[in-house]
Structures are given as C-alpha cells and as structure tokens.
Scaffold this motif. Structure first.
Motif, PDB file in Angstrom:
ATOM      1  N   ALA A  20       0.160  -1.149  -0.151  1.00 16.04           N
ATOM      2  CA  ALA A  20      -0.022  -0.280  -0.078  1.00 16.04           C
ATOM      3  C   ALA A  20       0.793   1.257   0.015  1.00 16.04           C
ATOM      4  N   GLU A  21       0.070   2.505  -0.013  1.00 18.49           N
ATOM      5  CA  GLU A  21       1.069   3.734   0.248  1.00 18.49           C
ATOM      6  C   GLU A  21       0.755   4.357   0.882  1.00 18.49           C
ATOM      7  N   CYS A  22       0.734   5.129   1.712  1.00 16.53           N
ATOM      8  CA  CYS A  22       0.301   5.752   3.299  1.00 16.53           C
ATOM      9  C   CYS A  22       0.230   7.545   2.419  1.00 16.53           C
ATOM     10  N   LYS A  23      -0.745   8.243   2.558  1.00 15.95           N
ATOM     11  CA  LYS A  23      -0.657   9.954   2.248  1.00 15.95           C
ATOM     12  C   LYS A  23      -1.537  10.447   3.490  1.00 15.95           C
ATOM     13  N   ASN A  24      -1.069  11.593   3.849  1.00 19.02           N
ATOM     14  CA  ASN A  24      -1.933  12.357   5.067  1.00 19.02           C
ATOM     15  C   ASN A  24      -2.431  11.263   5.598  1.00 19.02           C
ATOM     16  N   PHE A  25      -1.994  10.141   6.255  1.00 15.36           N
ATOM     17  CA  PHE A  25      -2.280   9.209   7.124  1.00 15.36           C
ATOM     18  C   PHE A  25      -3.455   8.555   6.310  1.00 15.36           C
ATOM     19  N   LYS A  26      -3.647   8.406   5.452  1.00 15.88           N
ATOM     20  CA  LYS A  26      -5.531   7.674   4.970  1.00 15.88           C
ATOM     21  C   LYS A  26      -4.086   6.590   3.623  1.00 15.88           C
ATOM     22  N   ILE A  27      -4.431   5.016   4.318  1.00 15.92           N
ATOM     23  CA  ILE A  27      -3.912   3.942   2.781  1.00 15.92           C
ATOM     24  C   ILE A  27      -4.150   4.759   1.612  1.00 15.92           C
ATOM     25  N   THR A  28      -4.083   4.218   0.830  1.00 16.11           N
ATOM     26  CA  THR A  28      -4.340   4.458  -0.488  1.00 16.11           C
ATOM     27  C   THR A  28      -3.624   3.739  -1.508  1.00 16.11           C
ATOM     28  N   ALA A  29      -4.048   3.431  -2.594  1.00 17.64           N
ATOM     29  CA  ALA A  29      -3.499   2.637  -3.863  1.00 17.64           C
ATOM     30  C   ALA A  29      -2.496   1.471  -3.086  1.00 17.64           C
ATOM     31  N   LEU A  30      -4.160   0.712  -2.530  1.00 17.75           N
ATOM     32  CA  LEU A  30      -3.597  -0.761  -1.705  1.00 17.75           C
ATOM     33  C   LEU A  30      -3.669  -2.011  -2.941  1.00 17.75           C
ATOM     34  N   ASN A  31      -2.671  -2.399  -2.832  1.00 17.13           N
ATOM     35  CA  ASN A  31      -2.968  -3.424  -4.396  1.00 17.13           C
ATOM     36  C   ASN A  31      -3.927  -5.080  -3.356  1.00 17.13           C
ATOM     37  N   THR A  32      -4.820  -5.389  -4.807  1.00 19.89           N
ATOM     38  CA  THR A  32      -6.368  -6.068  -4.533  1.00 19.89           C
ATOM     39  C   THR A  32      -5.648  -7.248  -4.253  1.00 19.89           C
ATOM     40  N   ASP A  33      -4.384  -7.491  -5.117  1.00 18.43           N
ATOM     41  CA  ASP A  33      -4.263  -8.746  -5.922  1.00 18.43           C
ATOM     42  C   ASP A  33      -2.839  -9.301  -4.546  1.00 18.43           C
ATOM     43  N   ALA A  34      -2.794  -8.443  -3.399  1.00 19.46           N
ATOM     44  CA  ALA A  34      -1.607  -9.096  -2.361  1.00 19.46           C
ATOM     45  C   ALA A  34      -2.855 -10.006  -1.147  1.00 19.46           C
ATOM     46  N   ASN A  35      -2.405 -10.625  -0.854  1.00 22.19           N
ATOM     47  CA  ASN A  35      -2.703 -11.656  -0.276  1.00 22.19           C
ATOM     48  C   ASN A  35      -2.469 -11.638   1.241  1.00 22.19           C
ATOM     49  N   VAL A  36      -3.173 -10.746   1.998  1.00 22.45           N
ATOM     50  CA  VAL A  36      -3.327  -9.861   3.356  1.00 22.45           C
ATOM     51  C   VAL A  36      -2.714 -10.271   4.328  1.00 22.45           C
ATOM     52  N   SER A  37      -2.895 -11.637   4.256  1.00 28.52           N
ATOM     53  CA  SER A  37      -2.416 -12.639   5.871  1.00 28.52           C
ATOM     54  C   SER A  37      -1.003 -12.925   5.829  1.00 28.52           C
ATOM     55  N   LYS A  38      -0.076 -13.113   4.505  1.00 26.66           N
ATOM     56  CA  LYS A  38       0.955 -13.406   4.641  1.00 26.66           C
ATOM     57  C   LYS A  38       1.716 -12.190   3.736  1.00 26.66           C
ATOM     58  N   ASP A  39       1.003 -11.050   2.950  1.00 25.22           N
ATOM     59  CA  ASP A  39       1.419  -9.799   2.290  1.00 25.22           C
ATOM     60  C   ASP A  39       2.149  -8.962   3.293  1.00 25.22           C
ATOM     61  N   GLY A  40       0.936  -9.153   4.692  1.00 31.92           N
ATOM     62  CA  GLY A  40       0.542  -7.956   5.200  1.00 31.92           C
ATOM     63  C   GLY A  40       1.403  -7.166   6.147  1.00 31.92           C
ATOM     64  N   LEU A  41       2.694  -6.627   5.815  1.00 33.35           N
ATOM     65  CA  LEU A  41       3.197  -6.292   6.841  1.00 33.35           C
ATOM     66  C   LEU A  41       4.451  -4.624   6.743  1.00 33.35           C
ATOM     67  N   VAL A  42       4.547  -4.396   7.569  1.00 35.30           N
ATOM     68  CA  VAL A  42       4.622  -3.262   7.806  1.00 35.30           C
ATOM     69  C   VAL A  42       6.582  -3.196   8.294  1.00 35.30           C
ATOM     70  N   ILE A  43       7.029  -2.271   7.221  1.00 33.78           N
ATOM     71  CA  ILE A  43       8.668  -2.361   7.693  1.00 33.78           C
ATOM     72  C   ILE A  43       8.820  -1.214   8.208  1.00 33.78           C
ATOM     73  N   ALA A  44       9.254  -1.260   9.663  1.00 33.18           N
ATOM     74  CA  ALA A  44       9.632   0.281  10.481  1.00 33.18           C
ATOM     75  C   ALA A  44      11.635   0.279  10.201  1.00 33.18           C
ATOM     76  N   TYR A  45      11.597   1.276   9.854  1.00 34.53           N
ATOM     77  CA  TYR A  45      13.376   1.433   9.965  1.00 34.53           C
ATOM     78  C   TYR A  45      13.344   2.386  10.832  1.00 34.53           C
ATOM     79  N   VAL A  46      14.536   2.242  12.024  1.00 36.23           N
ATOM     80  CA  VAL A  46      14.741   2.518  13.392  1.00 36.23           C
ATOM     81  C   VAL A  46      16.244   3.394  13.576  1.00 36.23           C
ATOM     82  N   SER A  47      16.312   4.436  13.083  1.00 35.06           N
ATOM     83  CA  SER A  47      17.498   5.101  13.363  1.00 35.06           C
ATOM     84  C   SER A  47      17.183   5.902  15.455  1.00 35.06           C
ATOM     85  N   ILE A  48      18.445   5.866  15.756  1.00 32.81           N
ATOM     86  CA  ILE A  48      18.366   5.980  17.130  1.00 32.81           C
ATOM     87  C   ILE A  48      20.079   7.028  16.691  1.00 32.81           C
TER      88      ILE A  48
END
Length: 151
Positions: free
Chosen positions: A93-121
């Motif tokens: 998906a794509e996030c714009k203004n705190f809203k999910i846009t352009a969600l890939n409808t072909d994706a399997n949300v149970s398997k592909d629905g992850l969020v990657i977070a890059y943390v820098s300190i």
C-alpha cells in the motif's frame, strides 16, 4: 663541572616530572570519557532493542486516533538534542496524509500484510563527531487482516 651536572640533572628531572604529570592527566581524563561513551552506547542499544515494541505501539495509537497509517515519526528522547526516528514502509500500500491509498488488491493480506519500520537513533547530537552515537535497525511488523480494512 659539578654545577653543569647539577643543572643537567635538574633539567632532566623537570622534564621527567612534567612528562609524568601530563601522562597522568591524559589517563585520568580518558576514563570518564570512556565511561560516558559506554553509557551512551548502552542507552542507544537498549532503545534499539525495544524499537519493535515502540513502533507497534505508535502504529496502534495512530489507529486509535483515527489515522490509518504513519509515514514517519521523530521523537526527541531521552534529551532534547537526541533523536529517535521511525520510518514506516508499506509494501502492498501507499500512505498519504495518514490514509492508506493504492492498496494492492491482489496481495494476500494474511501473508503479505507486513509493515517495515526503519528505526534510527542518534544520541548526543550537535557535539563533536566522535561523541555522537548513531544506530539503525530494520523491524518487520506483521499485521492482522483488519489493519488494512478502512474504518
């Protein structure tokens, strides 16, 4: 001749004593700096190890506030010149203004629905280059299927 030996020995002992004082000053100054640097590095390591829980919590709080997603978040913690930055990336998906846009409808949300977070300190910023502590970590957050459903 005796006076020359006395003069040379006084100069030699003066140089020896000044070298010992200077060496002792350098050693006594190194220990507190080493302890301070180790303290900052340990603090940054503790923060980076807890980054997954923090990234999940901030995403959860954003959902509770009615925001569907987050792009990035920057915290000045534990001091005002320290920086903890979390950037979120959504592969299906794509996030714009705190809203999910352009969600890939072909994706399997149970398997592909992850969020990657890059943390820098970055601790001890705005000081000398050698005094700054900077750590990065990539975190995978597995979401539930209802995360992608718009409410």
């Amino acid at each position: 001749m005796k006076k020359a030996y006395i003069l040379l020995s006084v100069i030699f002992f003066t140089i020896l004593i000044s070298f010992c004082i200077n060496f002792n000053f350098i050693l006594s100054n190194y220990s507190p700096r080493f302890v301070r640097d180790t303290f900052y590095y340990l603090k940054a390591n503790i923060l980076i190890q807890n980054a997954k829980e923090l990234a999940q919590y901030l995403l959860y709080e954003a959902k509770n506030q009615g925001k569907e997603c987050l792009n990035s978040i920057t915290l000045n913690y534990p001091k005002t010149n320290d920086r903890l930055n979390i950037e979120y990336f959504y592969p299906i998906a794509e996030c714009k203004n705190f809203k999910i846009t352009a969600l890939n409808t072909d994706a399997n949300v149970s398997k592909d629905g992850l969020v990657i977070a890059y943390v820098s300190i970055a601790l001890n910023q705005n000081t000398n280059v050698n005094d700054e502590i900077f750590l990065n970590k990539r975190v995978l957050l597995w979401t539930k299927e209802d995360f992608w459903i718009k409410k």
